[in-house]
Design a protein around this motif. Sequence first.
Motif, mmCIF file in Angstrom:
data_model
loop_
_atom_site.group_PDB
_atom_site.id
_atom_site.type_symbol
_atom_site.label_atom_id
_atom_site.label_comp_id
_atom_site.label_asym_id
_atom_site.label_seq_id
_atom_site.Cartn_x
_atom_site.Cartn_y
_atom_site.Cartn_z
ATOM 1 N N MET A 1 0.815 -1.200 -0.035
ATOM 2 C CA MET A 1 -0.043 0.013 -0.061
ATOM 3 C C MET A 1 0.801 1.098 0.062
ATOM 4 S SD MET A 1 -3.070 1.054 -0.054
ATOM 5 C CE MET A 1 -4.299 2.102 0.302
ATOM 6 N N ALA A 2 1.867 1.303 0.808
ATOM 7 C CA ALA A 2 2.742 2.353 0.805
ATOM 8 C C ALA A 2 3.388 2.610 -0.461
ATOM 9 C CB ALA A 2 3.931 2.150 1.965
ATOM 10 N N ILE A 3 3.845 1.745 -1.353
ATOM 11 C CA ILE A 3 4.384 1.775 -2.728
ATOM 12 C C ILE A 3 3.301 2.550 -3.657
ATOM 13 C CG2 ILE A 3 5.105 0.523 -4.477
ATOM 14 C CD1 ILE A 3 6.210 -1.558 -3.028
ATOM 15 N N LEU A 4 2.032 1.973 -3.456
ATOM 16 C CA LEU A 4 1.168 2.790 -4.312
ATOM 17 C C LEU A 4 0.815 4.097 -3.894
ATOM 18 C CD1 LEU A 4 -1.595 -0.021 -4.346
ATOM 19 C CD2 LEU A 4 -0.183 0.758 -6.306
ATOM 20 N N SER A 5 0.971 4.574 -2.610
ATOM 21 C CA SER A 5 0.901 5.717 -2.217
ATOM 22 C C SER A 5 1.941 6.709 -2.585
ATOM 23 C CB SER A 5 0.666 5.775 -0.620
ATOM 24 O OG SER A 5 0.640 7.344 -0.289
ATOM 25 N N GLN A 6 2.997 6.294 -2.656
ATOM 26 C CA GLN A 6 4.343 6.717 -3.102
ATOM 27 C C GLN A 6 4.043 7.124 -4.803
ATOM 28 O OE1 GLN A 6 7.727 4.737 -1.836
ATOM 29 N NE2 GLN A 6 7.816 5.806 0.336
ATOM 30 N N LEU A 7 3.677 6.170 -5.162
ATOM 31 C CA LEU A 7 3.691 6.296 -6.905
ATOM 32 C C LEU A 7 2.519 7.383 -7.168
ATOM 33 C CD1 LEU A 7 4.354 5.188 -9.506
ATOM 34 C CD2 LEU A 7 2.429 3.389 -9.306
ATOM 35 N N PHE A 8 1.540 7.227 -6.409
ATOM 36 C CA PHE A 8 0.286 8.361 -6.856
ATOM 37 C C PHE A 8 0.964 9.871 -6.408
ATOM 38 C CE2 PHE A 8 -3.141 10.923 -4.998
ATOM 39 C CZ PHE A 8 -3.694 11.099 -5.884
ATOM 40 N N TRP A 9 1.675 9.829 -5.326
ATOM 41 C CA TRP A 9 2.336 11.210 -5.236
ATOM 42 C C TRP A 9 3.390 11.438 -5.999
ATOM 43 C CZ3 TRP A 9 1.248 14.784 -1.893
ATOM 44 C CH2 TRP A 9 2.205 15.899 -1.632
ATOM 45 N N GLY A 10 4.205 10.884 -6.382
ATOM 46 C CA GLY A 10 5.073 11.158 -7.642
ATOM 47 C C GLY A 10 4.442 11.371 -8.817
ATOM 48 N N VAL A 11 3.400 10.765 -9.079
ATOM 49 C CA VAL A 11 2.509 10.914 -10.617
ATOM 50 C C VAL A 11 1.930 12.240 -10.206
ATOM 51 C CG1 VAL A 11 0.797 10.334 -11.867
ATOM 52 C CG2 VAL A 11 2.484 8.593 -11.141
ATOM 53 N N THR A 12 1.415 12.709 -8.910
ATOM 54 C CA THR A 12 0.691 13.723 -9.001
ATOM 55 C C THR A 12 1.489 15.089 -8.798
ATOM 56 O OG1 THR A 12 -0.918 12.701 -7.760
ATOM 57 C CG2 THR A 12 -0.949 15.035 -7.391
ATOM 58 N N ILE A 13 2.670 14.973 -8.323
ATOM 59 C CA ILE A 13 3.552 16.127 -8.296
ATOM 60 C C ILE A 13 4.066 16.218 -9.643
ATOM 61 C CG2 ILE A 13 5.790 16.684 -7.106
ATOM 62 C CD1 ILE A 13 3.295 16.888 -5.281
ATOM 63 N N GLY A 14 4.601 15.180 -10.332
ATOM 64 C CA GLY A 14 4.923 15.290 -11.666
ATOM 65 C C GLY A 14 4.147 15.895 -12.548
ATOM 66 N N ALA A 15 2.774 15.592 -12.640
ATOM 67 C CA ALA A 15 2.032 16.227 -13.409
ATOM 68 C C ALA A 15 1.584 17.797 -13.103
ATOM 69 C CB ALA A 15 0.600 15.460 -13.137
ATOM 70 N N LEU A 16 1.765 18.018 -11.848
ATOM 71 C CA LEU A 16 1.474 19.296 -11.435
ATOM 72 C C LEU A 16 2.608 20.230 -11.796
ATOM 73 C CD1 LEU A 16 -0.034 18.964 -7.814
ATOM 74 C CD2 LEU A 16 -1.195 19.950 -10.050
ATOM 75 N N SER A 17 3.877 19.826 -11.666
ATOM 76 C CA SER A 17 5.064 20.435 -11.833
ATOM 77 C C SER A 17 5.214 20.626 -13.478
ATOM 78 C CB SER A 17 6.352 20.011 -11.373
ATOM 79 O OG SER A 17 6.740 18.666 -12.007
ATOM 80 N N ALA A 18 4.865 19.463 -14.353
ATOM 81 C CA ALA A 18 4.842 19.806 -15.809
ATOM 82 C C ALA A 18 4.015 20.570 -16.226
ATOM 83 C CB ALA A 18 4.706 18.281 -16.328
ATOM 84 N N ALA A 19 2.774 20.585 -15.627
ATOM 85 C CA ALA A 19 1.476 21.594 -16.003
ATOM 86 C C ALA A 19 2.103 23.098 -15.713
ATOM 87 C CB ALA A 19 0.269 21.426 -15.342
ATOM 88 N N PHE A 20 2.776 23.306 -14.511
ATOM 89 C CA PHE A 20 3.328 24.665 -14.267
ATOM 90 C C PHE A 20 4.415 25.270 -14.976
ATOM 91 C CE2 PHE A 20 6.068 27.156 -11.735
ATOM 92 C CZ PHE A 20 5.261 28.340 -11.521
ATOM 93 N N GLU A 21 5.280 24.278 -15.281
ATOM 94 C CA GLU A 21 6.219 24.463 -16.185
ATOM 95 C C GLU A 21 5.834 24.855 -17.590
ATOM 96 O OE1 GLU A 21 10.361 22.144 -17.869
ATOM 97 O OE2 GLU A 21 9.193 21.259 -16.623
#
Length: 55
Positions: A1-21
């Motif tokens: 479960m922790a791996i899925l949480s980290q994966l979700f967090w990474g994808v979310t932050i990656g998408a937000l940073s790409a959109a902001f960039e």
Amino acid sequence: MAILSQLFWGVTIGALSAAFETLAKGAVMIGGLGGAGWYGLKWRKARRERDKRGD
């Protein structure tokens, strides 16, 4: 479960940073084009007035 949480967090932050960039690059590009256009209009107006005084 922790791996899925980290994966979700990474994808979310990656998408937000790409959109902001992308938004930031677009704003810089629009600002650059707008500034160049404004400077060009200012230069043309000054040139027109200078030519008018020279006659």
